[in-house]
Write a protein that holds these residues in place. Structure first.
Motif, short mmCIF file in Angstrom:
data_model
loop_
_atom_site.label_atom_id
_atom_site.label_comp_id
_atom_site.label_asym_id
_atom_site.label_seq_id
_atom_site.Cartn_x
_atom_site.Cartn_y
_atom_site.Cartn_z
N ARG A 29 27.42 42.20 49.44
CA ARG A 29 26.28 41.61 48.38
C ARG A 29 24.56 41.16 49.50
O ARG A 29 24.98 40.53 50.50
N GLN B 252 20.84 38.89 48.12
CA GLN B 252 19.90 38.41 47.08
C GLN B 252 18.72 39.36 46.87
O GLN B 252 17.89 40.18 47.56
N CYS B 253 18.84 38.97 45.63
CA CYS B 253 17.48 39.97 44.82
C CYS B 253 16.33 39.49 45.25
O CYS B 253 15.37 38.29 45.07
N ARG C 66 19.11 36.16 42.79
CA ARG C 66 20.45 36.12 43.04
C ARG C 66 20.39 37.72 43.41
O ARG C 66 21.09 38.18 44.15
N SER C 67 22.49 36.92 43.49
CA SER C 67 23.00 38.22 44.04
C SER C 67 23.37 39.24 43.69
O SER C 67 23.23 39.55 42.06
N THR C 68 23.18 40.52 44.57
CA THR C 68 23.78 41.72 43.70
C THR C 68 23.59 42.81 45.00
O THR C 68 23.40 42.97 45.50
N TRP D 212 23.18 45.83 44.75
CA TRP D 212 22.73 47.02 44.58
C TRP D 212 21.12 47.03 45.56
O TRP D 212 20.61 46.01 45.61
N GLY E 114 17.41 43.46 48.70
CA GLY E 114 18.37 43.58 46.66
C GLY E 114 17.66 43.16 45.96
O GLY E 114 16.49 42.67 45.47
N CYS F 78 18.64 43.79 42.12
CA CYS F 78 19.31 43.99 40.47
C CYS F 78 18.63 44.78 39.55
O CYS F 78 18.11 45.82 39.49
N GLN G 214 20.96 46.01 36.39
CA GLN G 214 21.89 45.07 35.10
C GLN G 214 20.92 45.64 33.96
O GLN G 214 20.24 45.90 33.80
N ASN H 227 16.00 44.58 35.21
CA ASN H 227 16.39 46.02 35.35
C ASN H 227 14.61 45.48 37.22
O ASN H 227 13.80 46.02 36.66
N CYS H 228 15.69 44.13 37.52
CA CYS H 228 14.62 44.35 39.04
C CYS H 228 13.97 45.25 39.34
O CYS H 228 13.30 45.11 40.23
#
Length: 586
Positions: free
Chosen positions: A550, A552-553, A558-560, A562, A570, A572, A574, A578-579
């Motif tokens: 994983r 870091q976004c 946050r941990s992601t 993607w 990185g 997110c 989700q 939708n980062c």
């Protein structure tokens, strides 16, 4: 008063290396050969004072400085307005080659800013730039320079021009500031058009000439066959021809200089002590009274085909071209160019001429009989005619010296000036003014107007690559000339609407080049950016696929699992956030 801005007046000898004897002559004349306003008087002083770089040959700056036989007018007394001017001249018949104003096909119908600009940077220009840029990038990669490159296309180059115009409207200190993230000064739109690294790669590899031809030219350095303008000549000639073909000037035109700042260390870089831009490239410009840049020449400190009559003579004789213009035009210039030799040449070509002159010029009256002095009353006029040349001196705040081939001495024209009355009060009183001074005030400012318009939303940025400086200046000329043509088209087609402001015109042109609508929010675009999992190991156990590897976004930290495949950061992806979309589009 002669309306010439202080920052636009120059020390021409300082720009091109005038010989010490010429600088002294000009300095001695400064207190007597000025124009009606304090500003233009300072121009005459400035021209003769500072010291240039000393590169040009002695006597190459000014026309008419070589020794000649004495003229009979040197012994003739100055006349007053009470003396009749029997040889009152008539302006030459105005017969231009084409109808002045915008030319077809621009006059066939309504034209948008993008349509007008496309006549300057057309398919031929884009194809030339793309071909040479791709060759230059390939050469740099072969030399070991590290950057990612894919061949640029005309469509991408058009967007690159739009990005430059966007930066000229939205000013930021550095180009990289337009791609800053995680800050309140973030400008999100440009990242949707072009990435920062791609913009850098295009900027560093943009080339106007064939690199193979450049290499051949470099082998000729130090010889007479070496062309110092090899890297910019092709594009300069194309844009120059476009400027001359799209628009034909009106009867009153002016010749003057323009300085373009550059950080490059090159021989043809010039110095002007009295200019806001002290170091830079020197352009000689022919402009219409509305500010349209009709023609230009870049000073290279190498006189090809010089006539031996001085640089100022050669510059005007080359810019004022009868085969292109026609005849009957009236040329206005300042005291660097004005000389009896030049004005007689223009008269023989069917042109009129008017300008301030220096007392040190060969062929101008030197007699002091009945001349103006410091005690002369304000508004006093003295004149001498030498065939088709009329020399006029006028006492304003300081003495003004004019030479003309098309104007009479005095036509009852007056100008208001403040003067003290007998009781000590100040009031504005009418003062006689020669006809040539009023006409000079009205029509001389074409190049100054052009410089002021070029300074609005300027594309130019500091760079040590002088060809890039020339490219940016040519782009500024194309945009400014397009705006002037837009205004002239509205007048020509008698449209019942006001022309756009310069700001609105450039914004609409920028949107057209970028391929986005001007109104409304920008269309989100994630072209070339795809979400991929951070964990690319196929052999990872199923229980660890969601947690192993994983990142870091970069937005919410946050941990992601993607990331963006192109940006390699990185992000997110989700349901509740939708980062990935926010990072690329907003």
């Amino acid at each position: 008063m002669l309306r010439r801005s202080t920052r636009e007046r120059k020390g021409q000898e300082e720009t091109a290396g005038v010989s010490p004897s010429q600088s002294q002559d000009s300095s001695d004349e400064g207190s007597t050969t000025s124009t009606s306003s304090d500003t233009v008087w300072k121009r005459s002083r400035i021209r003769g004072r500072g010291r240039g770089r000393g590169r040009s040959s002695r006597g190459a700056d000014a026309a008419g400085d070589a020794p000649h036989s004495r003229s009979p007018i040197r012994r003739e007394a100055w006349k007053t307005v009470a003396d009749p001017d029997i040889a009152n001249p008539h302006p030459p018949r105005f017969t231009p080659k084409r109808r002045p104003g915008p030319q077809p096909p621009l006059t066939y119908g309504p034209q948008t800013p993008g349509d007008i600009f496309a006549n300057f940077f057309d398919a031929e220009v884009l194809k030339l730039l793309c071909a040479n840029t791709n060759k230059y990038a390939k050469k740099n990669l072969g030399m070991g320079k590290k950057f990612v490159w894919t061949n640029i296309t005309p469509q991408e180059l058009t967007k690159y021009l739009g990005v430059l115009l966007f930066m000229s409207v939205c000013k930021l200190p550095k180009m990289e500031d337009f791609w800053r993230k995680n800050i309140i000064f973030k400008v999100p739109f440009l990242a949707t058009v072009m990435s920062r690294d791609r913009f850098r790669a295009i900027t560093s590899n943009l080339h106007m000439s064939d690199p193979e031809e450049d290499a051949v030219n470099d082998t000729k350095k130090g010889t007479k066959d070496y062309d110092p303008m090899q890297k910019v000549r092709s594009l300069m000639d194309i844009i120059r021809n476009r400027c001359m073909s799209i628009y034909h000037p009106k009867q009153h035109i002016s010749v003057d200089e323009r300085m373009v700042a550059t950080e490059a260390r090159i021989k043809m870089k010039q110095y002007m002590k009295a200019k806001p831009t002290r170091w830079g490239l020197l352009f000689y410009v022919l402009a219409d009274v509305n500010g349209y840049t009709v023609d230009y020449r870049l000073y290279t400190d190498k006189n090809h085909g010089a006539s031996g009559k001085g640089r100022s003579f050669d510059v005007v004789a080359e810019l004022v071209n009868k085969d292109y213009l026609g005849s009957g035009y009236i040329v206005y210039c300042d005291n660097f160019y004005t000389s009896p030799l030049l004005f007689r040449h223009l008269s023989q070509q069917g042109f009129g001429a008017c300008g301030t002159y220096r007392q040190s010029r060969v062929g101008v009256p030197t007699t002091q009989e009945n001349a103006l002095d410091r005690k002369s009353k304000r508004g006093s006029i003295r004149w001498i005619r030498d065939g088709d040349l009329l020399f006029v001196k006028w006492m304003d705040a300081r003495e003004v010296s004019m030479c003309t081939t098309v104007h009479p001495v005095y036509t009852e024209e007056t100008v208001l000036r403040w003067q003290k009355t007998d009781d000590g009060h100040r009031q504005r009183v009418p003062v006689p003014r020669p006809t040539a001074v009023g006409e000079y005030n009205k029509y001389m400012g074409g190049v100054d107007t052009s410089d002021q318009m070029l300074g609005t939303n300027l594309v130019h940025r500091k760079t040590r690559r002088w060809p890039m400086t020339v490219f940016q200046h040519l782009l500024d000329i194309a945009v400014t000339n397009s705006f002037i043509v837009h205004k002239e088209l509205i007048i020509h087609m008698r449209q019942q609407r006001k022309p756009m402001t310069r700001q609105a015109f450039q914004e609409e042109l920028c949107a057209k080049l970028l391929g986005v609508p001007l109104a409304g929010p920008p269309t989100p675009s994630t072209q070339g950016h795809f979400p991929v999992p951070t964990n690319k190991r196929e052999y990872t156990e199923k229980s660890q696929k969601a947690s192993l590897g994983r990142k870091q976004c970069t937005l919410c930290h946050r941990s992601t699992p993607w990331m963006c495949m192109d940006c390699n950061v990185g992000l997110c992806l989700q349901l509740e956030r939708n980062c990935f979309r926010d990072f690329h589009c907003y």
